[in-house]
Design a protein around this motif. Structure first.
Motif, PDB file in Angstrom:
ATOM      1  N   GLU A 104       0.817  -1.216   0.000  1.00 17.12           N
ATOM      2  CA  GLU A 104       0.000   0.000   0.000  1.00 17.12           C
ATOM      3  C   GLU A 104       0.855   1.273   0.000  1.00 17.12           C
ATOM      4  O   GLU A 104       0.622   2.215   0.749  1.00 17.12           O
ATOM      5  CB  GLU A 104      -0.967  -0.003   1.189  1.00 17.12           C
ATOM      6  N   ILE A 105       1.891   1.233  -0.823  1.00 12.12           N
ATOM      7  CA  ILE A 105       2.741   2.410  -1.010  1.00 12.12           C
ATOM      8  C   ILE A 105       2.349   3.049  -2.347  1.00 12.12           C
ATOM      9  O   ILE A 105       2.443   2.402  -3.399  1.00 12.12           O
ATOM     10  CB  ILE A 105       4.236   2.008  -1.018  1.00 12.12           C
ATOM     11  N   HIS A 106       1.889   4.273  -2.271  1.00  6.72           N
ATOM     12  CA  HIS A 106       1.325   4.883  -3.482  1.00  6.72           C
ATOM     13  C   HIS A 106       2.318   5.830  -4.137  1.00  6.72           C
ATOM     14  O   HIS A 106       2.247   7.030  -3.964  1.00  6.72           O
ATOM     15  CB  HIS A 106       0.026   5.604  -3.146  1.00  6.72           C
ATOM     16  N   VAL A 107       3.274   5.261  -4.855  1.00  4.84           N
ATOM     17  CA  VAL A 107       4.150   6.093  -5.682  1.00  4.84           C
ATOM     18  C   VAL A 107       4.152   5.508  -7.099  1.00  4.84           C
ATOM     19  O   VAL A 107       3.890   4.317  -7.286  1.00  4.84           O
ATOM     20  CB  VAL A 107       5.609   6.171  -5.142  1.00  4.84           C
ATOM     21  N   ASP A 108       4.438   6.387  -8.054  1.00  2.00           N
ATOM     22  CA  ASP A 108       4.455   5.981  -9.455  1.00  2.00           C
ATOM     23  C   ASP A 108       5.777   5.245  -9.731  1.00  2.00           C
ATOM     24  O   ASP A 108       6.856   5.807  -9.519  1.00  2.00           O
ATOM     25  CB  ASP A 108       4.349   7.259 -10.307  1.00  2.00           C
ATOM     26  N   VAL A 109       5.686   4.017 -10.215  1.00  2.00           N
ATOM     27  CA  VAL A 109       6.900   3.216 -10.405  1.00  2.00           C
ATOM     28  C   VAL A 109       7.793   3.754 -11.527  1.00  2.00           C
ATOM     29  O   VAL A 109       8.968   3.412 -11.610  1.00  2.00           O
ATOM     30  CB  VAL A 109       6.581   1.721 -10.673  1.00  2.00           C
ATOM     31  N   ALA A 110       7.218   4.597 -12.405  1.00  2.00           N
ATOM     32  CA  ALA A 110       8.014   5.153 -13.494  1.00  2.00           C
ATOM     33  C   ALA A 110       8.680   6.482 -13.094  1.00  2.00           C
ATOM     34  O   ALA A 110       9.467   7.044 -13.851  1.00  2.00           O
ATOM     35  CB  ALA A 110       7.127   5.369 -14.713  1.00  2.00           C
ATOM     36  N   GLU A 111       8.368   6.947 -11.892  1.00  2.00           N
ATOM     37  CA  GLU A 111       8.905   8.239 -11.426  1.00  2.00           C
ATOM     38  C   GLU A 111      10.388   8.123 -11.074  1.00  2.00           C
ATOM     39  O   GLU A 111      10.834   7.112 -10.541  1.00  2.00           O
ATOM     40  CB  GLU A 111       8.120   8.658 -10.177  1.00  2.00           C
ATOM     41  N   LYS A 112      11.148   9.182 -11.393  1.00  2.00           N
ATOM     42  CA  LYS A 112      12.545   9.238 -10.941  1.00  2.00           C
ATOM     43  C   LYS A 112      12.549   9.405  -9.429  1.00  2.00           C
ATOM     44  O   LYS A 112      11.778  10.220  -8.887  1.00  2.00           O
ATOM     45  CB  LYS A 112      13.253  10.447 -11.559  1.00  2.00           C
ATOM     46  N   VAL A 113      13.403   8.688  -8.760  1.00  2.00           N
ATOM     47  CA  VAL A 113      13.431   8.738  -7.297  1.00  2.00           C
ATOM     48  C   VAL A 113      13.798  10.139  -6.786  1.00  2.00           C
ATOM     49  O   VAL A 113      13.343  10.558  -5.719  1.00  2.00           O
ATOM     50  CB  VAL A 113      14.365   7.631  -6.750  1.00  2.00           C
ATOM     51  N   SER A 114      14.567  10.871  -7.585  1.00  2.00           N
ATOM     52  CA  SER A 114      14.929  12.235  -7.167  1.00  2.00           C
ATOM     53  C   SER A 114      13.703  13.141  -7.049  1.00  2.00           C
ATOM     54  O   SER A 114      13.756  14.181  -6.389  1.00  2.00           O
ATOM     55  CB  SER A 114      15.950  12.842  -8.128  1.00  2.00           C
ATOM     56  N   ASN A 115      12.600  12.743  -7.692  1.00  2.00           N
ATOM     57  CA  ASN A 115      11.372  13.547  -7.587  1.00  2.00           C
ATOM     58  C   ASN A 115      10.487  13.148  -6.411  1.00  2.00           C
ATOM     59  O   ASN A 115       9.442  13.750  -6.198  1.00  2.00           O
ATOM     60  CB  ASN A 115      10.540  13.421  -8.869  1.00  2.00           C
ATOM     61  N   LEU A 116      10.900  12.126  -5.658  1.00  2.00           N
ATOM     62  CA  LEU A 116      10.087  11.691  -4.514  1.00  2.00           C
ATOM     63  C   LEU A 116      10.500  12.441  -3.254  1.00  2.00           C
ATOM     64  O   LEU A 116      11.601  12.973  -3.161  1.00  2.00           O
ATOM     65  CB  LEU A 116      10.286  10.194  -4.261  1.00  2.00           C
ATOM     66  N   SER A 117       9.614  12.431  -2.281  1.00  2.00           N
ATOM     67  CA  SER A 117       9.967  13.019  -0.985  1.00  2.00           C
ATOM     68  C   SER A 117      10.916  12.061  -0.255  1.00  2.00           C
ATOM     69  O   SER A 117      11.029  10.882  -0.621  1.00  2.00           O
ATOM     70  CB  SER A 117       8.706  13.216  -0.143  1.00  2.00           C
TER      71      SER A 117
END
Ligand SMILES: Nc1ncnc2c1ncn2[C@@H]1O[C@H](COP(=O)(O)OP(=O)(O)OP(=O)(O)O)[C@@H](O)[C@H]1O
Ligand SMILES: [Mg+2]
Length: 265
Positions: free
Chosen positions: A142-155
């Motif tokens: 239940e972790i809601h992050v986009d798998v295609a997102e660059k990790v540098s754009n995550l919190s």
């Protein structure tokens, strides 16, 4: 020493007499550390107590100068992280959580290239399959992050969740987490504690390093305290006493207990 051969039944990991120096610095001195099957063991201690160094010896990132490590009752050498993973041990490091320039999916699969043979996993598995597997893993947690997102754009918190989730890809027996909640909001840390709880229900044995005694109280079955590279004792969570833990973190093992240990030898 009959006890040591039997203890593989109760303990999934036994590190005995571990010493590690960095030049003049004695990071660990004769530390004995045992992880019971399916427990959540917190490793507590002040900055520089030797917590990260100890678990790096188990993760194959560092080699102890002396001491013995047993996993499942067998003496093992862990010369590199690959061997640690092959023993069923997954680690999230305090200082090397995720690679910012890669996507969430790439981070989850990072370092697993050798698992499927001589080719890199990226070559063997097609990208959609990896993305699908990463998505399933995150959905499960239940972790809601986009798998295609660059990790540098995550919190920072989302990065830590990704870093923890990737430990579960290989169905590990043992998960070690070095400060998984340090960059997290209260809510984020709660998520991590839920995740740890879920891992335990799946049968995983867990080492949790944290400076946060409240999280330790909520998560741990036992607390192993380190002080200046030496063991400062183990406390059962049922007797959780914050003052006692802090006392050991600051002052080391109480004199009486030290005497008892010497008498045992
Ligand atoms: N690669 C290294 N080279 C030299 N000294 C090191 C190295 N890694 C750790 N040390 C030293 O070993 C000791 C233990 O460090 P370690 O990182 O294990 O502590 P820690 O308990 O994880 O602390 P923290 O809570 O700050 O993360 C410290 O004195 C540290 O400076
Ligand atoms: Mg550390």
């Amino acid at each position: 020493m009959a006890e040591a051969t039997q203890s593989g039944d109760d303990h999934i990991v036994e590190m005995e007499g571990i010493t590690k120096t960095f030049g003049e610095v004695v990071a660990l001195e004769d530390v004995t550390f045992r992880l019971r099957r399916n427990e959540i063991l917190a490793l507590a201690g002040d900055n520089g107590a030797g917590k990260s160094t100890l678990i790096k010896c188990l993760a194959g990132a560092l080699q102890p100068d002396s001491g013995t490590i047993r996993v499942d009752g067998e003496v093992v050498e862990i010369p590199n992280p690959r061997v640690s993973k092959d023993l069923g041990i997954e680690t999230t490091f305090q200082d090397l959580a995720v690679a910012g320039n890669l996507t969430v999916t790439q981070n989850i699969f990072l370092g697993r290239e050798a698992v499927s043979g001589p080719d890199t996993l990226f070559g063997v598995l097609d990208k959609p399959a990896m993305r699908k597997r990463a998505q399933e893993l995150l959905d499960d947690l239940e972790i809601h992050v986009d798998v295609a997102e660059k990790v540098s754009n995550l919190s920072g918190g989302e990065r830590q969740l990704v870093s923890i989730s990737r430990t579960l890809l290989s169905d590990p027996k043992i998960v070690i987490m070095d400060e998984p909640t340090s960059a997290l909001s209260v809510e984020g840390a709660d998520r991590v504690l839920e995740l740890i709880d879920r891992m335990q229900k799946q049968g995983i044995s867990i080492v949790l390093i944290s400076h946060n005694l409240d999280y330790i109280r909520r998560a741990a079955d036992r607390i192993h305290v380190l002080h200046q590279g030496r063991s400062a004792g183990i406390i059962d969570a049922t007797d959780f006493d914050q003052d006692e833990i802090v006392k050991r973190m600051v002052g080391g093992m109480p004199e009486e207990e030290r005497d008892e240990q010497t008498a045992d030898v």
